[in-house]
Design an enzyme around this catalytic site. Sequence first.
Site, PDB file in Angstrom:
ATOM      1  N   ASP A 103       0.836  -1.193   0.000  1.00 42.93           N
ATOM      2  CA  ASP A 103       0.000   0.000   0.000  1.00 42.93           C
ATOM      3  C   ASP A 103       0.881   1.257   0.000  1.00 42.93           C
ATOM      4  OD1 ASP A 103      -2.329   1.904   0.935  1.00 42.93           O
ATOM      5  OD2 ASP A 103      -3.295  -0.037   0.665  1.00 42.93           O
ATOM      6  N   ASP A 104       0.349   2.359   0.459  1.00 40.32           N
ATOM      7  CA  ASP A 104       1.036   3.651   0.413  1.00 40.32           C
ATOM      8  C   ASP A 104       2.367   3.608   1.168  1.00 40.32           C
ATOM      9  OD1 ASP A 104       1.434   6.299  -0.191  1.00 40.32           O
ATOM     10  OD2 ASP A 104      -0.359   7.035   0.827  1.00 40.32           O
ATOM     11  N   LYS A 179      -3.998  -0.825  -6.581  1.00 48.43           N
ATOM     12  CA  LYS A 179      -4.995  -0.141  -5.766  1.00 48.43           C
ATOM     13  C   LYS A 179      -4.825   1.347  -6.036  1.00 48.43           C
ATOM     14  CE  LYS A 179      -6.204   1.128  -1.021  1.00 48.43           C
ATOM     15  NZ  LYS A 179      -5.853   0.997   0.422  1.00 48.43           N
ATOM     16  N   ASP A 181      -6.052   5.086  -5.240  1.00 49.82           N
ATOM     17  CA  ASP A 181      -6.732   5.887  -4.223  1.00 49.82           C
ATOM     18  C   ASP A 181      -7.238   7.218  -4.800  1.00 49.82           C
ATOM     19  OD1 ASP A 181      -7.676   6.268  -1.615  1.00 49.82           O
ATOM     20  OD2 ASP A 181      -5.773   5.670  -0.714  1.00 49.82           O
ATOM     21  N   GLY A 216     -16.478   5.178  -2.331  1.00 51.94           N
ATOM     22  CA  GLY A 216     -17.926   5.170  -2.507  1.00 51.94           C
ATOM     23  C   GLY A 216     -18.540   6.545  -2.685  1.00 51.94           C
ATOM     24  N   ASP A 218     -19.083   8.573  -5.299  1.00 48.95           N
ATOM     25  CA  ASP A 218     -19.983   8.827  -6.434  1.00 48.95           C
ATOM     26  C   ASP A 218     -20.825   7.616  -6.805  1.00 48.95           C
ATOM     27  OD1 ASP A 218     -19.058  11.396  -6.575  1.00 48.95           O
ATOM     28  OD2 ASP A 218     -17.690  11.054  -8.252  1.00 48.95           O
ATOM     29  N   ARG A 232     -14.149   0.214  -3.954  1.00 54.31           N
ATOM     30  CA  ARG A 232     -14.469   0.436  -2.550  1.00 54.31           C
ATOM     31  C   ARG A 232     -15.844   1.076  -2.422  1.00 54.31           C
ATOM     32  NH1 ARG A 232      -9.917   1.526   0.875  1.00 54.31           N
ATOM     33  NH2 ARG A 232     -11.275   2.726   2.226  1.00 54.31           N
ATOM     34  N   ASP A 236     -11.758   3.970   4.952  1.00 63.78           N
ATOM     35  CA  ASP A 236     -10.936   2.929   5.566  1.00 63.78           C
ATOM     36  C   ASP A 236     -11.583   2.360   6.820  1.00 63.78           C
ATOM     37  OD1 ASP A 236      -9.070   3.359   3.648  1.00 63.78           O
ATOM     38  OD2 ASP A 236      -7.515   4.113   4.985  1.00 63.78           O
TER      39      ASP A 236
END
Length: 243
Positions: A103-104, A179, A181, A216, A218, A232, A236
């Site tokens: 991840d990040d 992934k 973001d 989530g 839009d 998603r 988180d």
Amino acid sequence: MSYRGMEFSFLSVCFCLAIIFHQSSAVSGETSVPTILNLGRKEKIDLSGTVHRARKIAQTPQLGWNSWNHFQCRITEGIVKTAADKLVSSGLVALGYVYVNIDDCWQADSRDSEGRLVPSPVWFPSGIKAIADYVHSKGLKLGIYSDAGTRTCEGKPGSLGHEAIDAHTFAEWGVDYLKYDNCYNDGTPNKLRYTVMRNALEATGRDIFFSMCEWGQDDPALWAYDVADSWRTTVDIGDTWRA
């Protein structure tokens, strides 16, 4: 660094939670119309239209390990390799847990002179390609993280405006999963920004699972099935029972 919680992390993977997922049907060679089960009203919502993104790599929900839920920015190449080893030795790989996702915070603070993303020389001195080779040698797949904004959520270089070169870089490294973001974006509609990266990934010719992480905002359940392989639906969660 302590690896306490590593095995728990296998089952607390944030990218395996809060996903609405589409599948295609092989019946009569037709593609099924995606539906969503509305748990509150116990009914299915017809999304209508043909699903164009039904692909071999996205026939079932993705399973594996993600670094963020437990390690967040305390991620190193040693931790990633240990996670890969644990997926194999625990037998989880035989059950379909094949993704090892970074991840990040894997990135350096700036791009190189050619505009490419580069891994942190401190935490990933061997480079992402070497880690991908290690993960692949275990029969697993490697995932990476980026952001549809100018910076990632932790302030590392984002991919907005750099989609083509970043997708090409990921493909060269042997990445199997992205992934993507939504921090520090420029206000362009989510669907447009995520479609640009989808197109860039597909242009590489490599099968890269595209995990859309726009939280989530839009109502992605109404359109993301034609943009991403998963998406998603919430912000988180945390590494706690309350989450």
